[in-house]
Design a protein around this motif. Structure first.
Motif, PDB file in Angstrom:
ATOM      1  N   CYS A 160      44.753  39.304  26.302  1.00 59.21           N
ATOM      2  CA  CYS A 160      44.144  38.507  27.041  1.00 59.21           C
ATOM      3  C   CYS A 160      44.319  37.065  26.768  1.00 59.21           C
ATOM      4  O   CYS A 160      43.746  36.332  27.514  1.00 59.21           O
ATOM      5  CB  CYS A 160      42.791  39.062  27.372  1.00 59.21           C
ATOM      6  SG  CYS A 160      41.747  38.899  25.809  1.00 59.21           S
ATOM      7  N   CYS A 206      44.349  36.890  21.238  1.00 61.08           N
ATOM      8  CA  CYS A 206      44.600  38.397  21.588  1.00 61.08           C
ATOM      9  C   CYS A 206      45.913  38.365  22.371  1.00 61.08           C
ATOM     10  O   CYS A 206      46.116  37.649  23.055  1.00 61.08           O
ATOM     11  CB  CYS A 206      43.413  38.891  22.300  1.00 61.08           C
ATOM     12  SG  CYS A 206      43.764  40.238  22.951  1.00 61.08           S
ATOM     13  N   SER A 225      35.895  42.520  25.025  1.00 58.06           N
ATOM     14  CA  SER A 225      37.005  43.577  25.785  1.00 58.06           C
ATOM     15  C   SER A 225      37.814  44.360  24.780  1.00 58.06           C
ATOM     16  O   SER A 225      37.830  43.986  23.505  1.00 58.06           O
ATOM     17  CB  SER A 225      37.873  42.565  26.297  1.00 58.06           C
ATOM     18  OG  SER A 225      38.256  41.492  25.621  1.00 58.06           O
ATOM     19  N   CYS A 285      40.802  45.086  24.390  1.00 57.13           N
ATOM     20  CA  CYS A 285      41.952  44.560  23.989  1.00 57.13           C
ATOM     21  C   CYS A 285      41.752  43.610  22.644  1.00 57.13           C
ATOM     22  O   CYS A 285      42.412  44.027  21.643  1.00 57.13           O
ATOM     23  CB  CYS A 285      42.835  43.901  24.939  1.00 57.13           C
ATOM     24  SG  CYS A 285      41.738  42.517  25.478  1.00 57.13           S
ATOM     25  N   CYS A 286      40.819  43.104  22.661  1.00 62.19           N
ATOM     26  CA  CYS A 286      40.336  42.168  21.639  1.00 62.19           C
ATOM     27  C   CYS A 286      39.833  43.032  20.517  1.00 62.19           C
ATOM     28  O   CYS A 286      40.083  43.080  19.470  1.00 62.19           O
ATOM     29  CB  CYS A 286      39.544  41.015  22.143  1.00 62.19           C
ATOM     30  SG  CYS A 286      39.870  40.051  23.168  1.00 62.19           S
TER      31      CYS A 286
HETATM   32 ZN   LIG Z   1      41.626  40.544  24.342  1.00 62.10          ZN
END
Ligand SMILES: [Zn+2]
Length: 66
Positions: free
Chosen positions: A10, A7, A43, A45-46
Motif C-alpha cells: 500500500c 509497505c 491494514s 498488508c502493513c
Molecule cells: Zn500496507
C-alpha cells in the motif's frame, strides 16, 4: 534484512515505526497486536510486514567490505 521503508503493497511509511515495534513487542513483553494498534498500523498488508520481518542488519553488517 532491513525493514522496508514503505509497505510494498500500500505504500504507507513503516520504517519510522520499526524501532518502536521491536523495542516494545519483540524485546519487551507487549502484545504485538496492541503495539501495532497503538502505532496506527491497521491494514493487514502493513501488519504482515511487521510480523514477518527478520532483522538481520546487524549480522550482515559484520561482512561489510571496507
Ligand atoms: Zn500496507
Amino acid at each position: 534484512m532491513i525493514i522496508p521503508v514503505r509497505c510494498p503493497s500500500c505504500g504507507r511509511v513503516l520504517g519510522d515505526k520499526w524501532e518502536d515495534f521491536k523495542e516494545r513487542a519483540q524485546d519487551g513483553e507487549e502484545d504485538p497486536k496492541e503495539v501495532m494498534d497503538d502505532l496506527g498500523v491497521e491494514s493487514y498488508c502493513c501488519r504482515t510486514v511487521f510480523l514477518t520481518h527478520v532483522d538481520l542488519l546487524e549480522d550482515v553488517a559484520e561482512y561489510k567490505k571496507t
